[in-house]
Write an enzyme that holds these catalytic residues in place. Structure first.
Site, PDB file in Angstrom:
ATOM      1  N   ASN A   9      -4.657   7.479 -11.205  1.00  0.00           N
ATOM      2  CA  ASN A   9      -3.446   6.682 -11.031  1.00  0.00           C
ATOM      3  C   ASN A   9      -3.825   5.235 -11.331  1.00  0.00           C
ATOM      4  O   ASN A   9      -4.495   4.594 -10.533  1.00  0.00           O
ATOM      5  CB  ASN A   9      -2.942   6.834  -9.585  1.00  0.00           C
ATOM      6  CG  ASN A   9      -1.762   5.929  -9.277  1.00  0.00           C
ATOM      7  OD1 ASN A   9      -1.209   5.286 -10.175  1.00  0.00           O
ATOM      8  ND2 ASN A   9      -1.370   5.880  -8.017  1.00  0.00           N
ATOM      9  N   LYS A  11      -1.937   2.729 -11.425  1.00  0.00           N
ATOM     10  CA  LYS A  11      -1.081   1.778 -10.706  1.00  0.00           C
ATOM     11  C   LYS A  11      -0.603   0.682 -11.677  1.00  0.00           C
ATOM     12  O   LYS A  11      -0.368   0.980 -12.848  1.00  0.00           O
ATOM     13  CB  LYS A  11      -1.816   1.226  -9.481  1.00  0.00           C
ATOM     14  CG  LYS A  11      -2.391   2.365  -8.616  1.00  0.00           C
ATOM     15  CD  LYS A  11      -2.898   1.943  -7.278  1.00  0.00           C
ATOM     16  CE  LYS A  11      -3.410   3.148  -6.510  1.00  0.00           C
ATOM     17  NZ  LYS A  11      -3.821   2.827  -5.172  1.00  0.00           N
ATOM     18  N   HIS A  95       4.302   8.044  -3.623  1.00  0.00           N
ATOM     19  CA  HIS A  95       3.044   7.352  -3.328  1.00  0.00           C
ATOM     20  C   HIS A  95       3.286   6.377  -2.169  1.00  0.00           C
ATOM     21  O   HIS A  95       4.354   5.781  -2.067  1.00  0.00           O
ATOM     22  CB  HIS A  95       2.555   6.603  -4.572  1.00  0.00           C
ATOM     23  CG  HIS A  95       1.146   6.126  -4.417  1.00  0.00           C
ATOM     24  ND1 HIS A  95       0.836   4.996  -3.702  1.00  0.00           N
ATOM     25  CD2 HIS A  95      -0.027   6.636  -4.847  1.00  0.00           C
ATOM     26  CE1 HIS A  95      -0.495   4.826  -3.705  1.00  0.00           C
ATOM     27  NE2 HIS A  95      -1.039   5.826  -4.395  1.00  0.00           N
ATOM     28  N   GLU A  97       2.372   3.467  -1.722  1.00  0.00           N
ATOM     29  CA  GLU A  97       2.730   2.107  -2.146  1.00  0.00           C
ATOM     30  C   GLU A  97       4.214   2.022  -2.489  1.00  0.00           C
ATOM     31  O   GLU A  97       4.855   0.997  -2.292  1.00  0.00           O
ATOM     32  CB  GLU A  97       1.833   1.683  -3.328  1.00  0.00           C
ATOM     33  CG  GLU A  97       0.411   1.396  -2.847  1.00  0.00           C
ATOM     34  CD  GLU A  97      -0.682   1.632  -3.866  1.00  0.00           C
ATOM     35  OE1 GLU A  97      -0.392   1.769  -5.064  1.00  0.00           O
ATOM     36  OE2 GLU A  97      -1.853   1.683  -3.434  1.00  0.00           O
ATOM     37  N   GLU A 165      -3.240  11.385   0.824  1.00  0.00           N
ATOM     38  CA  GLU A 165      -3.831  10.060   0.661  1.00  0.00           C
ATOM     39  C   GLU A 165      -3.647   9.265   1.949  1.00  0.00           C
ATOM     40  O   GLU A 165      -2.574   8.652   2.146  1.00  0.00           O
ATOM     41  CB  GLU A 165      -3.151   9.316  -0.495  1.00  0.00           C
ATOM     42  CG  GLU A 165      -3.245  10.022  -1.831  1.00  0.00           C
ATOM     43  CD  GLU A 165      -3.109   9.049  -3.003  1.00  0.00           C
ATOM     44  OE1 GLU A 165      -3.949   9.097  -3.886  1.00  0.00           O
ATOM     45  OE2 GLU A 165      -2.168   8.228  -3.001  1.00  0.00           O
ATOM     46  N   GLY A 171      -7.719   2.054  -1.669  1.00  0.00           N
ATOM     47  CA  GLY A 171      -8.116   0.748  -2.189  1.00  0.00           C
ATOM     48  C   GLY A 171      -8.938  -0.074  -1.215  1.00  0.00           C
ATOM     49  O   GLY A 171      -9.168  -1.260  -1.431  1.00  0.00           O
ATOM     50  N   SER A 210     -10.010   6.042  -2.191  1.00  0.00           N
ATOM     51  CA  SER A 210     -11.385   5.587  -2.438  1.00  0.00           C
ATOM     52  C   SER A 210     -12.328   6.722  -2.846  1.00  0.00           C
ATOM     53  O   SER A 210     -13.498   6.724  -2.451  1.00  0.00           O
ATOM     54  CB  SER A 210     -11.932   4.823  -1.237  1.00  0.00           C
ATOM     55  OG  SER A 210     -11.152   3.664  -0.994  1.00  0.00           O
TER      56      SER A 210
HETATM   57  P1  13P Z   1      -8.078   4.223  -4.655  1.00  0.00           P
HETATM   58  O1  13P Z   1      -8.864   5.334  -5.307  1.00  0.00           O
HETATM   59  O2  13P Z   1      -8.176   2.917  -5.371  1.00  0.00           O
HETATM   60  O3  13P Z   1      -8.384   4.122  -3.190  1.00  0.00           O
HETATM   61  O4  13P Z   1      -6.523   4.618  -4.755  1.00  0.00           O
HETATM   62  C1  13P Z   1      -6.114   5.894  -4.349  1.00  0.00           C
HETATM   63  C2  13P Z   1      -4.718   6.091  -4.729  1.00  0.00           C
HETATM   64  O5  13P Z   1      -3.820   5.456  -4.177  1.00  0.00           O
HETATM   65  C3  13P Z   1      -4.409   7.024  -5.816  1.00  0.00           C
HETATM   66  O6  13P Z   1      -3.061   7.288  -5.919  1.00  0.00           O
END
Ligand code: 13P
Length: 251
Positions: A9, A11, A95, A97, A165, A171, A210
């Site tokens: 992803n 983002k 997601h 976010e 997640e 992140g 992560s």
């Molecule tokens: P990270 O791998 O940067 O922690 O992000 C995970 C994520 O949100 C994937 O959708």
């Protein structure tokens, strides 16, 4: 046996120059065994260019979100049909976010999953608890509620992917322990089997938060972890390929 999925992803990262990352991934994949699916979900602006430039069917592409409607007056949104038309075969929905930044409830996420089915692409539905919810002992309740409400009745069990997640691990560099991941993935599998019967035994369940080359092997060794949804480490071809390699080396 569920075919694993290693998904990236990106983002809100990536310009046309990032097609170089995709080319590096494609060439790296050619020397790795074809035992798992590999997917990149770039920003919507890059999807069509990447699809046009892509030289192997081993690398699949997807969107990061879709609207519930197929067209109309929804400024800034992308229809699932548009994701498909641009070359995507998957779309991430729900997601954390998007749930946090855009107030997307599980009810809204369910309408997006339906849109993905309508457009003939596979939704990857994200669920996961915040730190407060984990510390308050509510993780299992939150995850099972998100799972129950975000997945519409149209789903069959084998036509979507679940990504667990934990919000506090995204992140942050903090990864859920192998024990924490096993507990939640086992609970998700039980909920899927309870709702979809035998087909729920075949739903891929990804871990996200992560995941990196250093921790991927331990997470991917768990019986109900069928791949990963990777943010930061999917922006570097070498790291993403190392996670893919860790996955296929266990099969
Ligand atoms: P990270 O791998 O940067 O922690 O992000 C995970 C994520 O949100 C994937 O959708």
């Amino acid at each position: 046996m569920i075919r694993p999925l290693i998904a990236g992803n990106w983002k809100m990262n990536g310009l046309l120059a990032s097609l170089d990352i995709m080319r590096e991934m494609e060439s790296g994949l050619s020397s790795l065994q074809d035992k798992a699916d590999c997917l990149i979900c770039p920003p919507a602006t890059l999807l069509a260019s990447m699809a046009a430039e892509k030289s192997t069917s081993r690398l699949k592409l997807g969107g990061q979100d879709c609207h519930s409607e197929s067209s109309g007056a929804h400024t800034g949104d992308t229809a699932a049909e548009m994701v498909a038309d641009a070359g995507g075969s998957y779309v991430i929905v729900g997601h954390s976010e998007r749930r946090a930044d855009h107030g997307e409830s599980s009810e809204i996420v369910a309408t997006k999953m339906k849109a993905a089915f309508r457009a003939g692409i596979t939704p990857i539905i994200c669920i996961g608890e915040t730190l407060d919810e984990r510390e308050g002992g509510k993780t299992l309740d939150v995850v099972s509620d998100q799972l129950a409400v975000s997945i519409p009745d149209e789903a069959s069990g084998t036509d979507f992917v679940v990504a667990y997640e934990p919000v506090w691990a995204i992140g942050t560099g903090k990864v859920a322990t192998v024990e924490q991941v096993a507990e939640i993935h086992d609970a998700i599998r039980a909920a899927l089997e309870n709702r979809f019967g035998a087909q729920g035994a075949g739903t891929p369940i990804l871990y996200g938060g992560s995941m990196k080359p250093e921790n991927a092997a331990g997470l991917l060794a768990l019986s109900n972890v069928n791949g990963g949804l990777i943010g930061g480490a999917s922006l570097k071809a070498a790291d993403f390929l190392a996670i893919y390699a860790a996955c296929v080396s266990q099969l």
